[in-house]
Design a protein around this motif. Structure first.
Motif, mmCIF file in Angstrom:
data_model
loop_
_atom_site.group_PDB
_atom_site.id
_atom_site.type_symbol
_atom_site.label_atom_id
_atom_site.label_comp_id
_atom_site.label_asym_id
_atom_site.label_seq_id
_atom_site.Cartn_x
_atom_site.Cartn_y
_atom_site.Cartn_z
ATOM 1 N N LYS A 169 16.937 -0.351 19.154
ATOM 2 C CA LYS A 169 18.183 0.303 18.587
ATOM 3 C C LYS A 169 18.587 -0.080 17.463
ATOM 4 N N ILE A 170 18.535 0.938 16.233
ATOM 5 C CA ILE A 170 19.024 0.524 14.962
ATOM 6 C C ILE A 170 20.571 0.590 14.905
ATOM 7 N N LYS A 171 20.900 -0.628 14.286
ATOM 8 C CA LYS A 171 22.406 -0.756 14.320
ATOM 9 C C LYS A 171 22.877 -0.708 12.860
ATOM 10 N N HIS A 172 21.834 -0.816 11.941
ATOM 11 C CA HIS A 172 22.477 -1.037 10.390
ATOM 12 C C HIS A 172 22.768 0.370 9.935
ATOM 13 N N PRO A 173 23.848 0.668 9.666
ATOM 14 C CA PRO A 173 24.638 1.790 8.960
ATOM 15 C C PRO A 173 23.781 2.240 8.016
ATOM 16 N N ALA A 174 23.210 1.755 7.017
ATOM 17 C CA ALA A 174 21.951 2.156 5.978
ATOM 18 C C ALA A 174 20.991 2.529 6.678
ATOM 19 N N SER A 210 0.747 -1.286 -0.046
ATOM 20 C CA SER A 210 -0.034 -0.041 -0.097
ATOM 21 C C SER A 210 0.759 1.396 0.066
ATOM 22 N N LEU A 211 2.185 1.105 0.032
ATOM 23 C CA LEU A 211 2.882 2.401 0.225
ATOM 24 C C LEU A 211 3.201 2.962 -1.138
ATOM 25 N N PRO A 212 3.064 4.026 -1.322
ATOM 26 C CA PRO A 212 3.393 4.519 -2.580
ATOM 27 C C PRO A 212 5.089 4.665 -3.162
ATOM 28 N N LYS A 213 5.149 4.132 -4.062
ATOM 29 C CA LYS A 213 6.491 3.634 -4.478
ATOM 30 C C LYS A 213 7.610 4.751 -4.497
ATOM 31 N N LEU A 214 7.063 5.815 -4.829
ATOM 32 C CA LEU A 214 7.850 7.215 -4.815
ATOM 33 C C LEU A 214 8.113 7.339 -3.244
ATOM 34 N N SER A 215 7.449 7.261 -2.428
ATOM 35 C CA SER A 215 7.515 7.514 -1.216
ATOM 36 C C SER A 215 8.883 6.449 -0.556
ATOM 37 N N ALA A 216 8.802 5.339 -0.836
ATOM 38 C CA ALA A 216 9.666 4.271 -0.816
ATOM 39 C C ALA A 216 11.021 4.777 -1.166
ATOM 40 N N PHE A 217 11.091 5.115 -2.376
ATOM 41 C CA PHE A 217 12.284 5.466 -2.909
ATOM 42 C C PHE A 217 12.795 6.634 -2.082
ATOM 43 N N ARG A 218 11.984 7.726 -1.963
ATOM 44 C CA ARG A 218 12.452 8.698 -0.883
ATOM 45 C C ARG A 218 13.165 8.357 0.180
ATOM 46 N N MET A 219 12.351 7.374 1.004
ATOM 47 C CA MET A 219 12.995 6.781 2.312
ATOM 48 C C MET A 219 14.293 6.087 2.182
ATOM 49 N N LEU A 220 14.449 5.316 1.020
ATOM 50 C CA LEU A 220 15.609 4.589 0.689
ATOM 51 C C LEU A 220 16.759 5.229 0.274
ATOM 52 N N GLU A 221 16.616 6.459 -0.304
ATOM 53 C CA GLU A 221 17.634 7.338 -1.114
ATOM 54 C C GLU A 221 18.740 7.516 -0.195
ATOM 55 N N ALA A 222 18.133 7.891 1.141
ATOM 56 C CA ALA A 222 19.475 8.248 2.083
ATOM 57 C C ALA A 222 20.011 7.011 2.483
ATOM 58 N N ALA A 223 19.673 5.960 2.523
ATOM 59 C CA ALA A 223 20.020 4.688 2.859
ATOM 60 C C ALA A 223 21.388 4.441 1.789
ATOM 61 N N MET A 224 21.375 4.759 0.516
ATOM 62 C CA MET A 224 22.288 4.512 -0.521
ATOM 63 C C MET A 224 23.542 5.444 -0.512
ATOM 64 N N GLN A 225 23.232 6.469 0.712
ATOM 65 C CA GLN A 225 24.336 7.403 0.606
ATOM 66 C C GLN A 225 25.369 7.317 1.446
ATOM 67 N N VAL A 226 25.335 6.098 2.063
ATOM 68 C CA VAL A 226 26.570 5.884 3.154
ATOM 69 C C VAL A 226 27.726 5.485 2.598
ATOM 70 N N GLU A 227 28.848 5.792 3.479
ATOM 71 C CA GLU A 227 30.230 5.268 2.873
ATOM 72 C C GLU A 227 30.491 4.169 2.201
ATOM 73 N N ARG A 228 30.026 3.010 2.803
ATOM 74 C CA ARG A 228 30.255 1.984 2.411
ATOM 75 C C ARG A 228 29.165 1.562 1.405
ATOM 76 N N PRO A 229 29.344 0.963 0.219
ATOM 77 C CA PRO A 229 28.325 0.891 -0.628
ATOM 78 C C PRO A 229 27.298 -0.168 -0.306
ATOM 79 N N VAL A 230 25.949 0.168 -0.574
ATOM 80 C CA VAL A 230 25.083 -0.657 -0.056
ATOM 81 C C VAL A 230 24.346 -1.666 -1.285
ATOM 82 N N ARG A 231 24.163 -2.767 -0.963
ATOM 83 C CA ARG A 231 23.368 -3.920 -1.746
ATOM 84 C C ARG A 231 21.954 -3.827 -1.282
ATOM 85 N N LEU A 232 21.007 -3.270 -1.942
ATOM 86 C CA LEU A 232 19.569 -3.155 -1.554
ATOM 87 C C LEU A 232 18.562 -4.292 -2.224
ATOM 88 N N VAL A 233 18.141 -5.096 -1.360
ATOM 89 C CA VAL A 233 17.116 -6.125 -1.564
ATOM 90 C C VAL A 233 15.920 -5.805 -1.091
#
Length: 307
Positions: A286-291, A103-126
């Motif tokens: 407590k969130i521990k994942h860097p992304a 039910s989540l708008p896909k553009l909203s999902a992209f907006r939320m995940l965009e920041a996760a892809m900007q971390v120093e260590r490359p992210v493999r998104l699944v």
């Protein structure tokens, strides 16, 4: 019952349950059918429980078997994730496994995940998409790192998962230019928004969607009688129909620019009293994942803030 479980035998049981029979499990394992059958018998003897019952030619899990499978799922799926994590450590990438509510708008999902892809260590998104309840179950089993959704977990829920609100946005009514010409305020003699929406074709979320109740209440408060031509559980499908001009639809104001660019939809009117919330659900406070930490940091900086 012995205290020790032979995990090789448990693994054979897990494969049999997943494959739906001993023959197919033996083929997957590269073993003789008799070997798998005998190891399964040894496991049942060790546990003191019958894990399968025979129904015709089919093996069916017993109640004890279904319970054992839930634990075996956690054990062996975590084992697979361990191997993947070790492999990805060698590749220099961090894996982030995300469940996205349908039910989540896909553009909203992209907006939320965009920041996760900007971390120093490359992210493999699944990313996996499913219904809210199914995603929560997978999160509880550690199949997912986080779930992105438009609703929070109800207080008193039995699953030990926790809601983190990322941002919220007021909604707007949008539609393709042809519909805007027909139902925009300028097209109605003296009618202002939202009175101009009476009789307009609308594409709406289904009633199990968190946003639908707010939309219906807004229609009633403003005496708007829409012509509901479609209801959709999948937001992406709703937007596709909207792009084809089959009806007006609601979209987050924070994404109005992206909606206009991707779906060719123009603004009909703003609906500030109807707001949509966007949440990240985790299985730990407590969130521990860097992304994921990067996503929360973006929230605190206002990068995801909406109007």
């Amino acid at each position: 019952m012995k205290n020790d479980i032979n995990y090789r035998h448990l693994y054979y049981f897990w494969v049999v349950a997943k494959e739906g029979g001993i023959t197919r499990a033996a083929e997957r394992l590269g073993l003789a059918v008799q070997t798998v059958s005998s190891q399964l018998t040894l496991l049942e003897q060790a546990l003191g429980k019958t894990l399968f019952s025979q129904q015709g030619r089919r093996l069916v899990l017993t109640e004890a078997g279904r319970l054992a499978l839930t634990y075996a799922d956690q054990i062996f799926l975590l084992g697979e994730q361990l191997q993947e994590a070790l492999n990805e450590a060698d590749s220099g990438r961090t894996r982030l496994t995300v469940g996205i509510s349908d039910s989540l708008p896909k553009l909203s999902a992209f907006r939320m995940l965009e920041a996760a892809m900007q971390v120093e260590r490359p992210v493999r998104l699944v990313c996996y998409e499913d219904q809210f309840e199914a995603l929560l179950a997978d999160l509880a089993l550690h199949k997912l790192d986080v779930v992105l959704t438009d609703r929070e977990v109800r207080a008193g829920a039995t699953l030990k998962v926790f809601s983190h609100q990322l941002f919220e946005s007021e909604m707007v009514v949008v539609g393709v230019p042809a519909l805007a010409q027909r139902f925009g305020a300028d097209a109605h003699d003296g009618d202002t928004f939202p009175a101009n929406l009476n009789g307009a074709p609308f594409l709406l979320p289904t009633r199990n969607n968190a946003l639908r109740g707010k939309i219906d209440e807004w229609f009633v408060q403003h005496h708007v009688r829409p012509d509901v031509v479609g209801e959709f559980e999948d937001n992406a499908l709703l937007n596709t129909f909207g792009r084809r001009g089959l009806g007006l639809f609601f979209a987050p104001a924070a994404l109005a620019g992206e909606v206009a660019e991707q779906f060719g939809a123009v603004l009909i009117g703003k609906v500030p009293s109807v707001r949509e919330q966007f949440y990240m659900i985790s299985n730990d406070r407590k969130i521990k994942h860097p992304a994921v930490e990067a996503m929360l940091a973006a929230v605190h900086k206002g990068a995801l803030a909406a109007s």
